[in-house]
Structures are given as structure tokens and as C-alpha cells.
Design a protein around this motif. Structure first.
Motif, mmCIF file in Angstrom:
data_model
loop_
_atom_site.group_PDB
_atom_site.id
_atom_site.type_symbol
_atom_site.label_atom_id
_atom_site.label_comp_id
_atom_site.label_asym_id
_atom_site.label_seq_id
_atom_site.Cartn_x
_atom_site.Cartn_y
_atom_site.Cartn_z
ATOM 1 N N CYS A 164 0.852 -1.192 0.000
ATOM 2 C CA CYS A 164 0.000 0.000 0.000
ATOM 3 C C CYS A 164 0.884 1.237 0.000
ATOM 4 O O CYS A 164 1.828 1.336 0.791
ATOM 5 C CB CYS A 164 -0.902 -0.012 1.231
ATOM 6 S SG CYS A 164 -1.779 1.547 1.513
ATOM 7 N N THR A 165 0.585 2.193 -0.857
ATOM 8 C CA THR A 165 1.416 3.392 -0.971
ATOM 9 C C THR A 165 1.503 4.154 0.342
ATOM 10 O O THR A 165 2.579 4.616 0.736
ATOM 11 C CB THR A 165 0.859 4.308 -2.078
ATOM 12 O OG1 THR A 165 0.868 3.603 -3.320
ATOM 13 C CG2 THR A 165 1.699 5.564 -2.218
ATOM 14 N N VAL A 166 0.383 4.296 1.042
ATOM 15 C CA VAL A 166 0.370 5.059 2.295
ATOM 16 C C VAL A 166 1.264 4.395 3.337
ATOM 17 O O VAL A 166 2.099 5.059 3.977
ATOM 18 C CB VAL A 166 -1.067 5.199 2.834
ATOM 19 C CG1 VAL A 166 -1.057 5.869 4.210
ATOM 20 C CG2 VAL A 166 -1.937 5.982 1.869
ATOM 21 N N PHE A 167 1.125 3.092 3.499
ATOM 22 C CA PHE A 167 1.942 2.384 4.484
ATOM 23 C C PHE A 167 3.395 2.300 4.038
ATOM 24 O O PHE A 167 4.314 2.340 4.854
ATOM 25 C CB PHE A 167 1.372 0.986 4.741
ATOM 26 C CG PHE A 167 0.032 1.000 5.423
ATOM 27 C CD1 PHE A 167 -0.227 1.873 6.472
ATOM 28 C CD2 PHE A 167 -0.983 0.144 5.011
ATOM 29 C CE1 PHE A 167 -1.458 1.891 7.108
ATOM 30 C CE2 PHE A 167 -2.219 0.160 5.641
ATOM 31 C CZ PHE A 167 -2.459 1.036 6.691
ATOM 32 N N ALA A 168 3.602 2.165 2.725
ATOM 33 C CA ALA A 168 4.976 2.120 2.210
ATOM 34 C C ALA A 168 5.683 3.444 2.479
ATOM 35 O O ALA A 168 6.868 3.467 2.825
ATOM 36 C CB ALA A 168 4.968 1.809 0.721
ATOM 37 N N GLU A 169 4.955 4.539 2.333
ATOM 38 C CA GLU A 169 5.550 5.844 2.620
ATOM 39 C C GLU A 169 5.939 5.937 4.097
ATOM 40 O O GLU A 169 6.988 6.497 4.447
ATOM 41 C CB GLU A 169 4.575 6.962 2.257
ATOM 42 C CG GLU A 169 5.173 8.362 2.406
ATOM 43 C CD GLU A 169 4.211 9.454 2.009
ATOM 44 O OE1 GLU A 169 4.664 10.599 1.814
ATOM 45 O OE2 GLU A 169 2.993 9.184 1.899
ATOM 46 N N SER A 170 5.100 5.377 4.969
ATOM 47 C CA SER A 170 5.426 5.362 6.395
ATOM 48 C C SER A 170 6.686 4.544 6.651
ATOM 49 O O SER A 170 7.524 4.916 7.483
ATOM 50 C CB SER A 170 4.249 4.777 7.199
ATOM 51 O OG SER A 170 3.102 5.594 7.096
ATOM 52 N N GLU A 171 6.839 3.432 5.923
ATOM 53 C CA GLU A 171 8.050 2.629 6.056
ATOM 54 C C GLU A 171 9.282 3.419 5.636
ATOM 55 O O GLU A 171 10.333 3.352 6.273
ATOM 56 C CB GLU A 171 7.943 1.355 5.205
ATOM 57 C CG GLU A 171 7.083 0.262 5.807
ATOM 58 C CD GLU A 171 7.255 -1.051 5.060
ATOM 59 O OE1 GLU A 171 8.392 -1.563 5.015
ATOM 60 O OE2 GLU A 171 6.254 -1.547 4.504
ATOM 61 N N VAL A 172 9.155 4.152 4.542
ATOM 62 C CA VAL A 172 10.280 4.966 4.063
ATOM 63 C C VAL A 172 10.654 6.019 5.100
ATOM 64 O O VAL A 172 11.836 6.237 5.395
ATOM 65 C CB VAL A 172 9.933 5.632 2.714
ATOM 66 C CG1 VAL A 172 10.958 6.708 2.355
ATOM 67 C CG2 VAL A 172 9.876 4.580 1.608
ATOM 68 N N ILE A 173 9.656 6.663 5.679
ATOM 69 C CA ILE A 173 9.914 7.680 6.709
ATOM 70 C C ILE A 173 10.612 7.049 7.910
ATOM 71 O O ILE A 173 11.534 7.636 8.499
ATOM 72 C CB ILE A 173 8.589 8.369 7.121
ATOM 73 C CG1 ILE A 173 8.061 9.210 5.951
ATOM 74 C CG2 ILE A 173 8.801 9.244 8.353
ATOM 75 C CD1 ILE A 173 6.660 9.756 6.172
ATOM 76 N N SER A 174 10.195 5.827 8.270
ATOM 77 C CA SER A 174 10.842 5.124 9.386
ATOM 78 C C SER A 174 12.299 4.793 9.049
ATOM 79 O O SER A 174 13.187 4.914 9.908
ATOM 80 C CB SER A 174 10.088 3.830 9.708
ATOM 81 O OG SER A 174 8.783 4.114 10.183
ATOM 82 N N LEU A 175 12.551 4.384 7.803
ATOM 83 C CA LEU A 175 13.915 4.086 7.378
ATOM 84 C C LEU A 175 14.791 5.341 7.423
ATOM 85 O O LEU A 175 15.957 5.297 7.832
ATOM 86 C CB LEU A 175 13.913 3.494 5.962
ATOM 87 C CG LEU A 175 13.363 2.075 5.825
ATOM 88 C CD1 LEU A 175 13.160 1.714 4.357
ATOM 89 C CD2 LEU A 175 14.298 1.070 6.495
ATOM 90 N N GLY A 177 14.282 7.855 9.413
ATOM 91 C CA GLY A 177 14.485 8.147 10.833
ATOM 92 C C GLY A 177 15.545 7.274 11.476
ATOM 93 O O GLY A 177 16.217 7.698 12.426
ATOM 94 N N ARG A 178 15.725 6.061 10.943
ATOM 95 C CA ARG A 178 16.750 5.157 11.478
ATOM 96 C C ARG A 178 18.135 5.446 10.914
ATOM 97 O O ARG A 178 19.112 4.802 11.279
ATOM 98 C CB ARG A 178 16.381 3.696 11.161
ATOM 99 C CG ARG A 178 15.123 3.211 11.854
ATOM 100 C CD ARG A 178 15.205 1.697 12.082
ATOM 101 N NE ARG A 178 15.588 0.963 10.882
ATOM 102 C CZ ARG A 178 14.741 0.328 10.085
ATOM 103 N NH1 ARG A 178 13.431 0.379 10.352
ATOM 104 N NH2 ARG A 178 15.159 -0.344 9.044
ATOM 105 N N GLY A 179 18.181 6.389 9.979
ATOM 106 C CA GLY A 179 19.476 6.745 9.401
ATOM 107 C C GLY A 179 19.914 5.867 8.253
ATOM 108 O O GLY A 179 21.103 5.847 7.898
ATOM 109 N N GLU A 180 18.973 5.149 7.630
ATOM 110 C CA GLU A 180 19.325 4.302 6.483
ATOM 111 C C GLU A 180 19.790 5.177 5.320
ATOM 112 O O GLU A 180 19.275 6.266 5.091
ATOM 113 C CB GLU A 180 18.105 3.489 6.046
ATOM 114 C CG GLU A 180 18.371 2.461 4.967
ATOM 115 C CD GLU A 180 19.274 1.347 5.440
ATOM 116 O OE1 GLU A 180 20.407 1.269 4.916
ATOM 117 O OE2 GLU A 180 18.850 0.575 6.324
ATOM 118 N N LYS A 181 20.762 4.719 4.577
ATOM 119 C CA LYS A 181 21.273 5.470 3.434
ATOM 120 C C LYS A 181 20.175 5.658 2.387
ATOM 121 O O LYS A 181 19.367 4.751 2.149
ATOM 122 C CB LYS A 181 22.459 4.730 2.808
ATOM 123 C CG LYS A 181 23.710 4.708 3.658
ATOM 124 C CD LYS A 181 24.777 3.850 3.017
ATOM 125 C CE LYS A 181 25.168 4.399 1.639
ATOM 126 N NZ LYS A 181 26.268 3.587 1.039
#
Length: 258
Positions: A164-175, A177-181
């Protein structure tokens, strides 16, 4: 007398226009954002065509795409499936092929046998696996879509689980926030699109015909390479792949008598 064949493909994101001569050779191409009003876009296309020396009274016009009913000067409207199939055959010089069209709001998988559509699938209920999904994720990473695809080629080791685009965007924001490249996040975004599209294509009983890419993302080399790897066969692209719908519409105009 008809001197020109004009195909207009008004998609949800971009409008593509192609003008062909009587020998079905492309004489003019126009690419522009659709904007909020397909009617205004169609009027701008009309003005541009006339300013470029292609008056409508000398042409047969076919409209296709999301906004095809918004082209009042079109002699005929034809569905995207038919136009993308016919246009892809012309662009790629094949009579039998599988077309993967990744558009702004939907993804179409079209099978062509001897120049005619034999089967198709369309994802138009969810933006996952479409250009819109890529655009949203690129905005989240503060880059352009083409930059995201370039970055993805340098990344790896990260995935996005949600379709889901909405949840996927939340995953990206979490990544983020964790400092992922960013390169790794970009890789995950493209990988998500590729998996979605490959899953759709896999539901088709594809033979040995060529597989080609059309739509706005056909000019992104890394996405094409990733899709080729996921499908286990080469996915071809071409300079005019993005204009396949408009090319097919222009070819359809050849049957119009005035």
C-alpha cells in the motif's frame, strides 16, 4: 484531404501527442504535463499543433488515455489497451509481444499476437507499482524520480514490505528516521515497484515473444534492468516507448475517412 495522422494520449500525469505523415512516419512529438484539467490540456495541444503547421482540417485525430473524452476535436476515441498495443508493435517492429506499460496511475500488461490484443491485465485500483508511487517516494526522499532510480543502482540490502502506498511511505519515513542510506531506501522503492509489476506480468501465460516497456518509466535504465532480472528475460525499451499510446492512436486515425 487528410495529410496528417494525429494521436493524442492524455494520461493522468502526462499528455503525449504524435503527428504522422501519410507514410506513417513520425513528424512531430509533444510531451507536456496533463495538469488539473484535461480540457485545458487538449486546447493547449490544439494551439501547439496549429502553431507547428499541423492544422486540424488537414488531419485525422484519435484520442486515447485517461482524458480522451476531453478532446472535442478528436474524430474518434480509442481505448488505451488497443492504442498501446498497436503503438508498441510499431515502435518495436514486432507483431507479437508483451507490453508492460507503467503509467502514472495504473500499470497495464498487454499481450499482442499477430498485431491484435489477445489478453491484458490492468492495475488501476492501487498506485503501488505505478509512476505515482515512484513520485511520492521520490518526494519523500527530496529527489526527482529519475534521481531516485539512479540512486537505487548504488543501493541494496533494504526492502519495503507494504504494497500500500500510504503504508509504504510510512516505512520509508521510518527508514529515514533510522538513518538508512538514501541509496538503500531508493533501492527498496524500485525493488517494490519491480516486484509488483513482475507479479502482474507473471499472471500472464507469456510465450517467447518479446517483452517491451512503455510509459513514463521506460526511460529509466535501472528500473528496466531490474525488471528484466525479475522476469528472467530481457525487457526492451525504445526512444519512442513513452509515446506508444499516442503512436497507436495516430495509426488508428489512418482508418478515418473525411
Amino acid at each position: 484531404m487528410i495529410r496528417y495522422l494525429i494521436g493524442i494520449d492524455i494520461g493522468s500525469t502526462c499528455a503525449k501527442t504524435v503527428v504522422m505523415d501519410g507514410e506513417q512516419q513520425i513528424q512531430f512529438r509533444l510531451l507536456q504535463p496533463t495538469g488539473w484539467s484535461s480540457v485545458d490540456t487538449a486546447e493547449e495541444i490544439r494551439r501547439r499543433l496549429e502553431s507547428e503547421g499541423f492544422p486540424l482540417e488537414d488531419a485525422a485525430v484519435v484520442a486515447t488515455g485517461y482524458g480522451r473524452v476531453s478532446v472535442p476535436y478528436a474524430d474518434k476515441c480509442v481505448t488505451e489497451i488497443t492504442c498501446h498495443g498497436r503503438g508498441a508493435c510499431h515502435v518495436y517492429g514486432e507483431s507479437s509481444l508483451t507490453v508492460i506499460d507503467i503509467g502514472g496511475q495504473d500499470t497495464k500488461i498487454i499481450q499482442i499476437q499477430q498485431g491484435a490484443v489477445s489478453d491484458f491485465l490492468m492495475n488501476d485500483k492501487c498506485s503501488a507499482g505505478t509512476g505515482r508511487f515512484l513520485e511520492i517516494m521520490a518526494n519523500t526522499l527530496a529527489v526527482r524520480p529519475e534521481e531516485l532510480c539512479q540512486m537505487a543502482a548504488q543501493g541494496g540490502g533494504t526492502s519495503i514490505s507494504s504494497m500500500c502506498t500510504v503504508f509504504a511511505e510510512s516505512e520509508v519515513i521510518s527508514l529515514i528516521g533510522r538513518g538508512e542510506k538514501r541509496e538503500n531506501i531508493a533501492f527498496a522503492v524500485v525493488d517494490s515497484i519491480v516486484k509488483k509489476v513482475a507479479s502482474q506480468a507473471g499472471r500472464m501465460s507469456a510465450g517467447q515473444e518479446a517483452v517491451c516497456l512503455t510509459g513514463g518509466l521506460c526511460g529509466y535504465p535501472y528500473l528496466r534492468q531490474s525488471l528484466s532480472a525479475a522476469l528472467g528475460r530481457e525487457v526492451r525499451t525504445a526512444e519512442d516507448g513513452r509515446y506508444a499510446g499516442a503512436v497507436g492512436a495516430a495509426l488508428s486515425a489512418a482508418a478515418i475517412q473525411k
